[in-house]
Design a protein around this motif. Structure first.
Motif, PDB file in Angstrom:
ATOM      1  N   SER A 147       0.807  -1.220   0.000  1.00 48.52           N
ATOM      2  CA  SER A 147       0.000   0.000   0.000  1.00 48.52           C
ATOM      3  C   SER A 147       0.838   1.267   0.000  1.00 48.52           C
ATOM      4  N   ASP A 148       2.094   1.170   0.437  1.00 48.54           N
ATOM      5  CA  ASP A 148       2.966   2.341   0.517  1.00 48.54           C
ATOM      6  C   ASP A 148       4.299   2.011  -0.135  1.00 48.54           C
ATOM      7  N   LEU A 149       4.719   2.834  -1.098  1.00 48.22           N
ATOM      8  CA  LEU A 149       5.927   2.537  -1.867  1.00 48.22           C
ATOM      9  C   LEU A 149       7.168   2.566  -0.982  1.00 48.22           C
ATOM     10  N   ARG A 150       7.203   3.464  -0.027  1.00 40.85           N
ATOM     11  CA  ARG A 150       8.369   3.551   0.845  1.00 40.85           C
ATOM     12  C   ARG A 150       8.506   2.273   1.685  1.00 40.85           C
ATOM     13  N   GLU A 151       7.385   1.779   2.199  1.00 38.97           N
ATOM     14  CA  GLU A 151       7.414   0.544   2.967  1.00 38.97           C
ATOM     15  C   GLU A 151       7.783  -0.643   2.076  1.00 38.97           C
ATOM     16  N   LEU A 152       7.314  -0.616   0.847  1.00 40.40           N
ATOM     17  CA  LEU A 152       7.631  -1.695  -0.085  1.00 40.40           C
ATOM     18  C   LEU A 152       9.128  -1.721  -0.382  1.00 40.40           C
ATOM     19  N   ALA A 153       9.713  -0.547  -0.559  1.00 38.45           N
ATOM     20  CA  ALA A 153      11.158  -0.463  -0.796  1.00 38.45           C
ATOM     21  C   ALA A 153      11.932  -0.967   0.416  1.00 38.45           C
ATOM     22  N   ALA A 154      11.472  -0.599   1.626  1.00 40.87           N
ATOM     23  CA  ALA A 154      12.137  -1.051   2.842  1.00 40.87           C
ATOM     24  C   ALA A 154      12.041  -2.564   2.993  1.00 40.87           C
ATOM     25  N   ALA A 155      10.888  -3.123   2.626  1.00 37.10           N
ATOM     26  CA  ALA A 155      10.713  -4.575   2.703  1.00 37.10           C
ATOM     27  C   ALA A 155      11.655  -5.285   1.741  1.00 37.10           C
ATOM     28  N   CYS A 156      11.826  -4.734   0.553  1.00 36.06           N
ATOM     29  CA  CYS A 156      12.764  -5.308  -0.417  1.00 36.06           C
ATOM     30  C   CYS A 156      14.182  -5.271   0.142  1.00 36.06           C
ATOM     31  N   ALA A 157      14.551  -4.146   0.741  1.00 36.30           N
ATOM     32  CA  ALA A 157      15.897  -4.011   1.297  1.00 36.30           C
ATOM     33  C   ALA A 157      16.127  -5.024   2.418  1.00 36.30           C
ATOM     34  N   GLN A 158      15.099  -5.248   3.237  1.00 40.33           N
ATOM     35  CA  GLN A 158      15.238  -6.223   4.324  1.00 40.33           C
ATOM     36  C   GLN A 158      15.437  -7.624   3.766  1.00 40.33           C
ATOM     37  N   LEU A 159      14.659  -7.996   2.764  1.00 39.90           N
ATOM     38  CA  LEU A 159      14.777  -9.329   2.181  1.00 39.90           C
ATOM     39  C   LEU A 159      16.140  -9.520   1.522  1.00 39.90           C
ATOM     40  N   VAL A 160      16.644  -8.473   0.878  1.00 36.42           N
ATOM     41  CA  VAL A 160      17.974  -8.551   0.260  1.00 36.42           C
ATOM     42  C   VAL A 160      19.038  -8.770   1.325  1.00 36.42           C
ATOM     43  N   ALA A 161      18.903  -8.069   2.442  1.00 33.25           N
ATOM     44  CA  ALA A 161      19.909  -8.152   3.496  1.00 33.25           C
ATOM     45  C   ALA A 161      19.856  -9.461   4.270  1.00 33.25           C
ATOM     46  N   ASP A 162      18.639 -10.014   4.423  1.00 29.76           N
ATOM     47  CA  ASP A 162      18.467 -11.142   5.341  1.00 29.76           C
ATOM     48  C   ASP A 162      18.266 -12.491   4.669  1.00 29.76           C
ATOM     49  N   THR A 163      18.253 -12.547   3.346  1.00 31.31           N
ATOM     50  CA  THR A 163      18.046 -13.817   2.654  1.00 31.31           C
ATOM     51  C   THR A 163      19.123 -13.999   1.589  1.00 31.31           C
ATOM     52  N   THR A 164      19.179 -15.196   1.062  1.00 37.99           N
ATOM     53  CA  THR A 164      20.087 -15.482  -0.045  1.00 37.99           C
ATOM     54  C   THR A 164      19.319 -16.201  -1.139  1.00 37.99           C
ATOM     55  N   GLY A 165      19.856 -16.127  -2.367  1.00 38.44           N
ATOM     56  CA  GLY A 165      19.244 -16.837  -3.479  1.00 38.44           C
ATOM     57  C   GLY A 165      17.934 -16.229  -3.936  1.00 38.44           C
ATOM     58  N   LEU A 166      17.174 -17.019  -4.663  1.00 43.43           N
ATOM     59  CA  LEU A 166      15.884 -16.571  -5.189  1.00 43.43           C
ATOM     60  C   LEU A 166      14.905 -16.376  -4.039  1.00 43.43           C
TER      61      LEU A 166
END
Length: 321
Positions: free
Chosen positions: A164-183
């Motif tokens: 619902s909010d682009l800023r939150e969506l960007a933050a969620a993407c950044a968290q997943l990039v930082a905390d996960t690996t692979g696809l």
């Protein structure tokens, strides 16, 4: 041009209501200038507080030939003084200064925008990202810039959870990039954002459309207990049912007809799969139930919570088992 292509120029127009994209455009322009001039001075001007002649002072040649970026924010809120000065400046800009004009939308300042475009000023478009298809594209672009990818189900889950909010969506993407690996898949999204997913109207709608009445009601009660208003839940139900109706209307006419709907491929595929459990009569019944609930939660009924729960049960019951 998109914000990812924003580059320094004597004048740059950043136009549109999406603040996150506008901020990124300005940051990118400043960063590009600093590549050649690390000591460049960055000056921010609030258009609503602008004083006549201020732009001329800020862009006048420096005694020490220092570079400068002038960020004029909120042009849509400016008085006449800025509009007059900026229009004159656009016609004859200084070549050793970068002026960024930020306009979030509306008719105020339209003459300046027209003058800027007529003068060939590069324009960065920062339009609102509203549709699920556009949000999905945003997620894919965010992850790609970080050198990562998500599968279709992962993208869908992330958009449903925090879209619902682009800023939150960007933050969620950044968290997943930082905390996960692979696809990145749906499981990873559920792990980090599962609580938020369960609190959204779209999860309630998904369960109802699948005919899972018990799960839909449990999610509904959890969502409302955590503060979600009945109105967006009914809206989510309506969106899901409209999507089914639209895809059902073009089913059998090929992929080209589906593309005309302006939906992401995964949305069309998902709706087509859901439609296997629906008859036209059942879909009509469900749409009617949601229309009634929409009226009731917006003032025509006494108990909005009861209205939305009844609608969820009626939608789930309309599924052809």
């Amino acid at each position: 041009m998109p914000w990812t292509q924003a580059s320094p120029a004597p004048v740059v127009l950043v136009s549109g209501p999406e603040e996150l994209l506008a901020e990124r455009a300005a940051e990118r322009i400043v960063a590009r200038v600093r590549e050649t001039d690390p000591d460049v001075e960055v000056v921010r001007v609030d258009a609503a507080q602008y004083a006549a002649g201020e732009l001329a002072v800020l862009t006048s040649p420096s005694l020490f030939a220092d570079g400068k970026v002038v960020l004029v924010e909120g042009v849509e809120r400016s008085g006449d003084a800025l509009l007059v000065d900026a229009e004159a400046y656009v016609a004859r800009p200084m070549t050793d200064v970068v002026v960024v004009l930020r306009h979030a939308g509306g008719m105020r300042g339209k003459r300046l925008l027209d003058a800027a475009r007529a003068a060939g000023v590069p324009t960065v478009a920062c339009e609102s990202v509203k549709s699920d298809a556009d949000k999905a594209s945003f997620v894919q672009d965010e992850l790609a810039r970080a050198g990562r990818r998500a599968d279709a189900r992962g993208v869908r889950a992330l958009v449903d959870a925090v879209g619902s909010d682009l800023r939150e969506l960007a933050a969620a993407c950044a968290q997943l990039v930082a905390d996960t690996t692979g696809l990145i898949g749906e499981e990873a999204v559920q792990r980090y954002h599962g609580g938020r997913v369960e609190a959204t109207g779209f999860q309630v709608a998904d369960a109802a459309v699948a005919g899972e009445a018990g799960r839909a009601v449990a999610l509904l009660r959890h969502a409302m207990a955590t503060g979600l208003d009945p109105v967006p839940i009914v809206a989510a139900l309506a969106v899901r049912l409209r999507t089914l109706a639209k895809v059902g209307a073009v089913r059998g006419r090929g992929a080209a007809a589906a593309r005309e709907l302006g939906m992401a491929p995964w949305q069309v595929d998902r709706a087509a799969a859901d439609l296997r459990r629906w008859t036209p009569e059942g879909l009509a019944t469900a749409i009617s139930a949601v229309a009634q609930a929409d009226a009731e939660v917006k003032g025509e009924g006494r108990d909005p919570r009861f209205a939305v729960e009844r609608a969820v049960l009626r939608v789930a019951a309309a599924v052809d088992r």
